[in-house]
Design an enzyme around this catalytic site. Sequence first.
Site, PDB file in Angstrom:
ATOM      1  CD  GLU A   1       2.843  -5.247   7.747  1.00  0.00           C
ATOM      2  OE1 GLU A   1       3.247  -6.425   7.703  1.00  0.00           O
ATOM      3  OE2 GLU A   1       3.341  -4.317   7.077  1.00  0.00           O
TER       4      GLU A   1
ATOM      5  NE  ARG B   1      -1.150  -0.347   6.815  1.00  0.00           N
ATOM      6  CZ  ARG B   1      -1.491  -0.957   7.936  1.00  0.00           C
ATOM      7  NH1 ARG B   1      -2.620  -0.640   8.550  1.00  0.00           N
ATOM      8  NH2 ARG B   1      -0.710  -1.899   8.465  1.00  0.00           N
TER       9      ARG B   1
ATOM     10  CG  HIS C   1      -0.113  -0.057   2.517  1.00  0.00           C
ATOM     11  ND1 HIS C   1       0.420   1.054   3.115  1.00  0.00           N
ATOM     12  CD2 HIS C   1       0.270  -1.110   3.277  1.00  0.00           C
ATOM     13  CE1 HIS C   1       1.087   0.705   4.195  1.00  0.00           C
ATOM     14  NE2 HIS C   1       1.023  -0.622   4.316  1.00  0.00           N
TER      15      HIS C   1
HETATM   16  O1  LIG Z   1       3.269  -2.250  10.343  1.00  0.00           O
HETATM   17  C1  LIG Z   1       4.147  -1.399  10.173  1.00  0.00           C
HETATM   18  O2  LIG Z   1       4.561  -0.628  11.064  1.00  0.00           O
HETATM   19  C2  LIG Z   1       4.800  -1.268   8.821  1.00  0.00           C
HETATM   20  O3  LIG Z   1       3.869  -1.226   7.833  1.00  0.00           O
HETATM   21  C3  LIG Z   1       5.821  -2.352   8.607  1.00  0.00           C
HETATM   22  O4  LIG Z   1       6.815  -2.058   9.485  1.00  0.00           O
HETATM   23  P1  LIG Z   1       8.316  -2.620   9.371  1.00  0.00           P
HETATM   24  O5  LIG Z   1       8.863  -2.142   8.063  1.00  0.00           O
HETATM   25  O6  LIG Z   1       8.983  -2.017  10.546  1.00  0.00           O
HETATM   26  O7  LIG Z   1       8.232  -4.122   9.456  1.00  0.00           O
END
Ligand SMILES: O=C(O)[C@H](O)COP(=O)(O)O
Length: 251
Positions: free
Chosen positions: A88, A61, A10
């Site tokens: 995520e 998102r 996203h």
């Molecule tokens: O969930 C989150 O904070 C980001 O989208 C991914 O975070 P990271 O790159 O620290 O794994």
Amino acid sequence: MEYTIILLRHGQSEWNRDDLFCGWVDIPLSDKGKQQARDSARLIAESGLDPKCVFTSKLTRSCQTANIILEQLHREYLDVYRSWTLNERHYGTLQGRSKSDVLQELGKDRYMFIRRAFKGCPPLINPESQYAAIEDSRYEGVPHESLPLGESLEMVTERLLPYFESTIEGVLKEQKTVLIATHGSIMRALVKHLYGISEYDISEINIPNGIPMVIRLDESFKVIGDYTYLDPEVARVEAEKVARQGFKNHS
Ligand SMILES: O=C(O)[C@H](O)COP(=O)(O)O
């Protein structure tokens, strides 16, 4: 027969912009993130790729990113499939916290282990916490014990692959080219699986927001060649910024 997946993280969310761990907290795109989604649509159109349907997670998102792209491509009529298994990774007690604070508190090795090691898992969050983000009608029908309170990339892979192999591969067979608008950890899990990347090497791979990646598969869903970004130079620069999140002067 060849199949094509356009895989996309996203656009920048408001919490990506503010350097906060986001995970399952439902934060919308920033203005820059909306522009990245429009740019993604342009890159897809210029590449000549023509997605026939779309997958998203259940997080706003990723839905917003897909909606903007469909609008820009004049393809708002395409079927859209949404699954929590494309969410995520759940960032446990880190959700809502500033990346630089967590880095300071844990030190570089532990911080990077949790963020990037295949088996690195954040501390699990109390389901009652305001940032647990699992008590929501969008997850109705998902067995409660399946909903995570903190996940490593390995755990993400375990919830992603059954959906990929049962549903996404089936749709790909019929539609040939699909767009998956999802999240950084889902992309890392999927490229690790498809390209046989080692646990060590996957820890070095960072995924930029809003730059489409193209994956080509043969009739037995084995990859053809390497994955490519539709804008490789911007992808390289932006991936480096993602790697440095939390560290001083990262952007
Ligand atoms: O969930 C989150 O904070 C980001 O989208 C991914 O975070 P990271 O790159 O620290 O794994």
